[in-house]
Motif scaffolding. Structure first.
Motif, PDB file in Angstrom:
ATOM      1  N   PRO A 198     -32.851 -65.893-115.288  1.00 48.38           N
ATOM      2  CA  PRO A 198     -32.965 -64.504-115.753  1.00 48.38           C
ATOM      3  C   PRO A 198     -34.102 -63.714-115.105  1.00 48.38           C
ATOM      4  CG  PRO A 198     -33.916 -65.980-117.370  1.00 48.38           C
ATOM      5  CD  PRO A 198     -33.416 -66.853-116.248  1.00 48.38           C
ATOM      6  N   ALA A 199     -34.261 -63.842-113.804  1.00 51.10           N
ATOM      7  CA  ALA A 199     -35.255 -63.048-113.067  1.00 51.10           C
ATOM      8  C   ALA A 199     -34.896 -63.106-111.587  1.00 51.10           C
ATOM      9  CB  ALA A 199     -36.657 -63.609-113.279  1.00 51.10           C
ATOM     10  N   LEU A 200     -35.661 -62.362-110.796  1.00 52.91           N
ATOM     11  CA  LEU A 200     -35.358 -62.331-109.368  1.00 52.91           C
ATOM     12  C   LEU A 200     -36.130 -63.450-108.655  1.00 52.91           C
ATOM     13  CD1 LEU A 200     -35.425 -58.435-108.944  1.00 52.91           C
ATOM     14  CD2 LEU A 200     -33.408 -59.928-109.038  1.00 52.91           C
ATOM     15  N   HIS A 215     -39.544 -63.257-119.079  1.00 52.62           N
ATOM     16  CA  HIS A 215     -39.660 -61.798-119.201  1.00 52.62           C
ATOM     17  C   HIS A 215     -41.099 -61.379-119.476  1.00 52.62           C
ATOM     18  CE1 HIS A 215     -35.399 -62.082-118.987  1.00 52.62           C
ATOM     19  NE2 HIS A 215     -35.339 -62.803-120.103  1.00 52.62           N
ATOM     20  N   GLU A 216     -41.827 -62.209-120.202  1.00 55.33           N
ATOM     21  CA  GLU A 216     -43.261 -61.920-120.427  1.00 55.33           C
ATOM     22  C   GLU A 216     -44.007 -61.915-119.091  1.00 55.33           C
ATOM     23  OE1 GLU A 216     -43.581 -63.835-124.936  1.00 55.33           O
ATOM     24  OE2 GLU A 216     -44.218 -65.020-123.209  1.00 55.33           O
ATOM     25  N   LYS A 224     -41.582 -53.171-111.188  1.00 55.96           N
ATOM     26  CA  LYS A 224     -40.670 -52.121-111.653  1.00 55.96           C
ATOM     27  C   LYS A 224     -39.224 -52.598-111.839  1.00 55.96           C
ATOM     28  CE  LYS A 224     -43.589 -48.704-111.795  1.00 55.96           C
ATOM     29  NZ  LYS A 224     -44.428 -49.531-112.686  1.00 55.96           N
ATOM     30  N   GLU A 225     -38.966 -53.800-111.313  1.00 56.80           N
ATOM     31  CA  GLU A 225     -37.577 -54.300-111.383  1.00 56.80           C
ATOM     32  C   GLU A 225     -37.533 -55.760-111.791  1.00 56.80           C
ATOM     33  OE1 GLU A 225     -36.269 -53.781-107.367  1.00 56.80           O
ATOM     34  OE2 GLU A 225     -34.910 -52.154-107.935  1.00 56.80           O
ATOM     35  N   SER A 226     -36.480 -56.107-112.503  1.00 56.90           N
ATOM     36  CA  SER A 226     -36.193 -57.526-112.707  1.00 56.90           C
ATOM     37  C   SER A 226     -34.693 -57.710-112.473  1.00 56.90           C
ATOM     38  CB  SER A 226     -36.588 -57.975-114.107  1.00 56.90           C
ATOM     39  OG  SER A 226     -36.473 -59.389-114.191  1.00 56.90           O
ATOM     40  N   PRO A 256     -40.781 -57.619-123.532  1.00 55.12           N
ATOM     41  CA  PRO A 256     -40.046 -58.806-123.085  1.00 55.12           C
ATOM     42  C   PRO A 256     -38.681 -58.903-123.767  1.00 55.12           C
ATOM     43  CG  PRO A 256     -42.327 -59.382-123.511  1.00 55.12           C
ATOM     44  CD  PRO A 256     -42.157 -57.957-123.958  1.00 55.12           C
ATOM     45  N   GLN A 257     -38.622 -58.498-125.047  1.00 56.21           N
ATOM     46  CA  GLN A 257     -37.354 -58.592-125.779  1.00 56.21           C
ATOM     47  C   GLN A 257     -36.319 -57.604-125.224  1.00 56.21           C
ATOM     48  OE1 GLN A 257     -40.336 -58.709-127.201  1.00 56.21           O
ATOM     49  NE2 GLN A 257     -40.219 -60.786-128.038  1.00 56.21           N
ATOM     50  N   SER A 258     -36.767 -56.355-124.991  1.00 60.12           N
ATOM     51  CA  SER A 258     -35.785 -55.375-124.500  1.00 60.12           C
ATOM     52  C   SER A 258     -35.339 -55.749-123.079  1.00 60.12           C
ATOM     53  CB  SER A 258     -36.342 -53.952-124.564  1.00 60.12           C
ATOM     54  OG  SER A 258     -37.449 -53.826-123.697  1.00 60.12           O
ATOM     55  N   LEU A 259     -36.261 -56.294-122.302  1.00 59.22           N
ATOM     56  CA  LEU A 259     -35.889 -56.720-120.943  1.00 59.22           C
ATOM     57  C   LEU A 259     -34.896 -57.890-121.022  1.00 59.22           C
ATOM     58  CD1 LEU A 259     -36.197 -56.510-117.900  1.00 59.22           C
ATOM     59  CD2 LEU A 259     -38.230 -57.948-118.041  1.00 59.22           C
TER      60      LEU A 259
END
Ligand code: GRF
Length: 284
Positions: A198-200, A215-216, A224-226, A256-259
Motif C-alpha cells: 500500500p505505498a509506492l 501510511h504513518e 505529496k503522493e502515495s 494515516p487513516q484517510s490515506l
C-alpha cells in the motif's frame, strides 16, 4: 501410477477395468458400424481409416466416460478427458490461483468476485495463517476452500507445497499476507507469486512495514503522493520486480487513516485486473 493418479487400490482396479471395457466395446462397435455401413474388403481404405480414427477420437472417449460413470469413477474420467481436450488445444487450460491473506480480506474478496465466472482463471484456494480472520468467512461464503496454515511447517519451507501442487495451483496472489514467503515456495513458483503493497515502492516497504504504519511513515515524510505497488515476490521483502503502480495525492489535512482508505480504494480498483493481465500475458 496409482500414486500419480492419487487413487486407492480399489479405484485403480476399477479404472483399469473401465479402460479394458472401453477398448473392447469400441472395437466391437467399430465392427458393427463397419458392417452396417456395408464396408468390406473392397471399400476404399481411407474411409475405413477415417471411421477408425473417428471412433478412437470420439467414440472411445464417450464410452470411457460412460463406463467411468457407471462404475462410480466419473470424477476421475472427467478430469482425464478435460486434460486430453486441453492437450489437444480444444479447451483452454484453466489457471488456478491460491490467494494468501491474513486479515480482513477485502482485496481477496474483490479478486474472488472478479474471477467468479471467468472463463480461464479460477480462485481455487484461500490460504490463511490466522484463525478467525475476516478472509476466512469471505472465502467460505463464496464456496472457496480455506487452508489454515501453521507457522512451523510453513517456515520449514516446502511443507505445504505438495498440497498446493495437488490442488493444481499455478499462481499465488498475496493480499495482505503478513508472513514472509519462504525461499522454497518462491523457488517452486518462480515469478508466479504476486503481492500488493500500500505505498509506492521501493520506498516505505520492507520488514515491519504493513498496515497503518506504512501510511504513518508516508505522511511523516511530508510527500505529496502515495499509491499502490503490485510486484513479483522474490526472496526479499517487497523487493521483487514492480509490474504496476497507481498513485493518489496526499491532501493538506490527510491522516494515516484517510490515506489508508484512499489507497484501499486504489487496490480494489486495480488489483484483480492486474492479476488477470499478469496471468494471461505473463506480464502487464
Ligand atoms: C492491503 O492494504 C495490502 O496492500 C496489504 O495488506 C492490506 C490487506 O487489506 N498488503 P485487506 O485485508 O485486503 O483489506
Amino acid at each position: 501410477m496409482q500414486q500419480k493418479w492419487g487413487v486407492t487400490a480399489r479405484q485403480f482396479g476399477i479404472i483399469f477395468l473401465v479402460f479394458g471395457l472401453t477398448g473392447t466395446t469400441t472395437a466391437l462397435l467399430t465392427r458393427y458400424i463397419t458392417a452396417w455401413l456395408g464396408m468390406d474388403t473392397d471399400t476404399y481404405w481411407l474411409w475405413k481409416l477415417l471411421l477408425r480414427i473417428g471412433m478412437l477420437l470420439l467414440g472411445y472417449q464417450f464410452i470411457l466416460l460412460l463406463y467411468g460413470a457407471l462404475l462410480g469413477q466419473w470424477a476421475f474420467f472427467w478430469k482425464y478427458e478435460k486434460k486430453l481436450l486441453q492437450k489437444l488445444g480444444i479447451v483452454r487450460r484453466t489457471k488456478q490461483i491460491a490467494v494468501f491473506a491474513s486479515g480482513a480480506g477485502s482485496n481477496a474478496e474483490k479478486i474472488i468476485l472478479y474471477f467468479k465466472n471467468h472463463p480461464s482463471i479460477k480462485v481455487k484456494l484461500v490460504v490463511c495463517n490466522k484463525p478467525g480472520a475476516g478472509v476466512i468467512s469471505i472465502a467460505q461464503n463464496q464456496g472457496i476452500p480455506v487452508l489454515l496454515i501453521e507457522r512451523d511447517p510453513f517456515f520449514r519451507g516446502d511443507s505445504y507445497l505438495p498440497y498446493l501442487k495437488e490442488q493444481g495451483i499455478n499462481f499465488i496472489v498475496l493480499a495482505g499476507f503478513l508472513w514472509k514467503i519462504p525461499d522454497a515456495l518462491v523457488a517452486a513458483y518462480p515469478k508466479k507469486i504476486l503481492n500488493i503493497h500500500p505505498a509506492l515502492l521501493p520506498d516505505y516497504g520492507g520488514k515491519g512495514m504493513y498496515g497503518i504504519r506504512v501510511h504513518e511513515a508516508v505522511i511523516a515524510a511530508g510527500v505529496k503522493e502515495s499509491g499502490i505497488s503490485i510486484h513479483l515476490v522474490d526472496e526479499h521483502f517487497d523487493e521483487g520486480e514492480i509490474i504496476f503502480q497507481a498513485k493518489c495525492t496526499i491532501g493538506e489535512n490527510e491522516t494515516p487513516q484517510s490515506l489508508a482508505e484512499k489507497v484501499h480504494k486504489l487496490e480494489h480498483r486495480h488489483y484483480p485486473e492486474i492479476v488477470e493481465k499478469w496471468i494471461q500475458a505473463g506480464r502487464v
